[in-house]
Design a protein around this motif. Structure first.
Motif, short mmCIF file in Angstrom:
data_model
loop_
_atom_site.label_atom_id
_atom_site.label_comp_id
_atom_site.label_asym_id
_atom_site.label_seq_id
_atom_site.Cartn_x
_atom_site.Cartn_y
_atom_site.Cartn_z
N SER A 1 0.83 -1.21 0.00
CA SER A 1 0.00 0.00 0.00
C SER A 1 0.86 1.25 0.00
N ARG A 2 1.90 1.26 0.82
CA ARG A 2 2.80 2.43 0.86
C ARG A 2 3.54 2.58 -0.47
N ASN A 3 4.05 1.45 -0.99
CA ASN A 3 4.78 1.52 -2.24
C ASN A 3 3.90 1.99 -3.39
N LEU A 4 2.62 1.59 -3.34
CA LEU A 4 1.70 1.96 -4.41
C LEU A 4 1.56 3.48 -4.50
N ARG A 5 1.44 4.12 -3.35
CA ARG A 5 1.33 5.58 -3.35
C ARG A 5 2.64 6.23 -3.80
N GLU A 6 3.79 5.69 -3.37
CA GLU A 6 5.08 6.27 -3.74
C GLU A 6 5.31 6.18 -5.23
N ILE A 7 4.96 5.04 -5.82
CA ILE A 7 5.18 4.89 -7.26
C ILE A 7 4.22 5.77 -8.05
N THR A 8 2.99 5.92 -7.55
CA THR A 8 2.07 6.86 -8.20
C THR A 8 2.66 8.26 -8.20
N LEU A 9 3.25 8.64 -7.09
CA LEU A 9 3.93 9.95 -7.02
C LEU A 9 5.09 10.01 -8.00
N ASP A 10 5.84 8.91 -8.13
CA ASP A 10 6.94 8.87 -9.10
C ASP A 10 6.42 9.11 -10.51
N TYR A 11 5.30 8.45 -10.85
CA TYR A 11 4.72 8.64 -12.18
C TYR A 11 4.36 10.10 -12.42
N LEU A 12 3.61 10.65 -11.49
CA LEU A 12 3.13 12.02 -11.65
C LEU A 12 4.29 13.01 -11.67
N ALA A 13 5.29 12.76 -10.82
CA ALA A 13 6.45 13.64 -10.78
C ALA A 13 7.24 13.57 -12.08
N ALA A 14 7.32 12.39 -12.68
CA ALA A 14 8.09 12.22 -13.92
C ALA A 14 7.38 12.81 -15.13
N GLY A 15 6.09 13.14 -14.98
CA GLY A 15 5.38 13.77 -16.08
C GLY A 15 4.25 12.95 -16.66
N VAL A 16 3.91 11.81 -16.05
CA VAL A 16 2.73 11.08 -16.50
C VAL A 16 1.51 11.95 -16.17
N MET B 1 3.94 19.16 -5.10
CA MET B 1 2.59 19.65 -5.37
C MET B 1 1.55 18.57 -5.08
N TYR B 2 1.78 17.34 -5.59
CA TYR B 2 0.83 16.26 -5.37
C TYR B 2 0.83 15.80 -3.91
N ASN B 3 1.95 15.91 -3.23
CA ASN B 3 1.99 15.55 -1.81
C ASN B 3 1.07 16.44 -0.99
N ARG B 4 0.88 17.66 -1.47
CA ARG B 4 -0.02 18.59 -0.78
C ARG B 4 -1.48 18.33 -1.13
N ARG B 5 -1.72 17.42 -2.11
CA ARG B 5 -3.09 17.15 -2.57
C ARG B 5 -3.36 15.64 -2.59
N PRO B 6 -3.34 15.00 -1.43
CA PRO B 6 -3.51 13.54 -1.38
C PRO B 6 -4.84 13.06 -1.94
N ASP B 7 -5.90 13.88 -1.80
CA ASP B 7 -7.20 13.47 -2.35
C ASP B 7 -7.15 13.37 -3.87
N ASP B 8 -6.34 14.21 -4.50
CA ASP B 8 -6.20 14.14 -5.96
C ASP B 8 -5.58 12.81 -6.38
N ILE B 9 -4.60 12.35 -5.62
CA ILE B 9 -3.95 11.07 -5.94
C ILE B 9 -4.96 9.93 -5.87
N GLU B 10 -5.77 9.92 -4.82
CA GLU B 10 -6.78 8.87 -4.68
C GLU B 10 -7.80 8.93 -5.81
N ASP B 11 -8.19 10.14 -6.19
CA ASP B 11 -9.15 10.30 -7.27
C ASP B 11 -8.58 9.81 -8.60
#
Length: 341
Positions: A64-79, A296-306
């Motif tokens: 579960s933790r890794n899933l959120r971190e990798i999602t952040l990696d994707y978004l940070a990289a420009g996905v 930016m996305y770390n400040r918006r956790p609800d956006d990641i879940e959405d």
């Protein structure tokens, strides 16, 4: 709120096992291609949590933790979630069903002789192969075909998996009827990255990576500790860049300067410290916008879940449509023709 939109273009699928943060090897291998091509194709990006269990089944609490971190990696990289569908593998049960169907006509020997499986089992010192680990290429086939993906961005080490996928698709289409297209690989233009310790592959399990979320201080430390040409003792000794991990990073991320670095190293006119300093400067410039997007996305956790919920719903819809065709082709759609009172 992200809206569910219909698929229209040719499909590209990629993804990563949810075993830890992504690193420069992932970026060079396929991630930069996903970002570059996401507007050209209908892009799906999979968080492969089930496949993570092939080697991490005894620690599912980390996923579960890794899933959120990798999602952040994707978004940070420009996905871009407005152009790419990011979804969770385990929440698309049709993928597991397809895995079972494909496993009926793949031989154990073909799996055992898959070079990627052999290399991974040796790296992890696996004396015995678990069924899930051995069947990883079958699961990967199901990942690809559930959405009828036709384009797969991969590193060269993943080509044996993709070739087995193509064979299984041909076998299914011959046995039943043509349902799945054969996917084509898009090979990364970046060279494969060796680990910072000189090992043949940058790998989370070997601890020889440069994570995409590196701070400036951590990046300095990891580059400083990276091995270089062991035969080079003094700054003006002639170097051998072909065996130096740092030079491979120059080739991947500083391609315009790599030829100059190669000549200077071979002539002994640039030392390892200066070589590393040049690399750090450009890598840090590349990673800085990733740090900003991550913050930016770390400040918006609800956006990641959405983003994950919306992407997973889109994948589920497509999977149901594909499984309907598969069951019809195999004659397993029993109640579509025989209504039960």
């Amino acid at each position: 709120m992200n809206q569910i939109i219909p698929f229209s273009k040719e499909r590209m699928l990629s993804g990563d096992r949810v075993t830890g943060k992504l690193h420069l090897g992932h970026y060079a291998g396929s991630l930069h291609n996903r970002v570059k091509l996401q507007s050209r194709y209908d892009t799906l990006v999979m968080l492969a949590d089930v496949q993570a269990l092939t080697t991490h089944f005894d620690h599912p609490e980390n996923i579960s933790r890794n899933l959120r971190e990798i999602t952040l990696d994707y978004l940070a990289a420009g996905v871009d979630p407005n152009e790419s569908t990011i979804f969770i593998q385990s929440m698309v049960p049709e993928i597991a069903e397809l895995t079972v169907f494909f496993s009926m006509f793949v031989t154990v020997n073909s799996l055992r002789h898959n070079p990627t499986i052999k290399a991974e089992s040796e790296n992890r010192s696996l004396g015995e192969l678990y069924y899930g680990f051995l069947g990883y290429p079958v699961s990967q086939t199901a990942d690809i075909v559930f959405c009828k993906a036709t384009v797969i961005p991969v590193g060269e080490d993943q080509l044996p998996h993709l070739e087995l996928t193509r064979k299984l698709i041909r076998r299914f289409n011959e046995l039943y009827r043509p349902v799945f297209p054969e996917p084509q690989a898009i090979i990364s233009e970046m060279p494969r990255l060796v680990g910072t310790d000189g090992n043949a592959k940058m790998s989370k399990s070997l601890g020889n990576t440069i994570p995409l979320d590196c701070t400036e201080e951590e990046l300095v430390l990891r580059i400083r500790k990276a091995v270089t040409d062991p035969a080079r003792v003094h700054k003006d000794d002639p170097g051998h860049p072909e065996i130096c991990p740092i030079f491979s990073y120059h080739q991947a991320f500083r391609s315009l300067e790599a030829d100059k670095i190669q000549v200077a190293c071979q002539m002994g006119s640039i030392g390892c410290t200066e070589c590393k300093r040049c690399l750090f400067k450009d890598l840090n410039l590349m990673l800085e916008p990733m740090r900003e997007r991550r913050a930016m996305y770390n400040r918006r956790p609800d956006d990641i879940e959405d983003i994950l919920k919306t992407g997973t719903r889109r994948a589920q819809e497509l999977a149901k449509e594909t499984l309907g065709e598969v069951r019809e082709a195999m004659g397993l759609d029993y109640f579509n023709h025989n209504q039960v009172n």
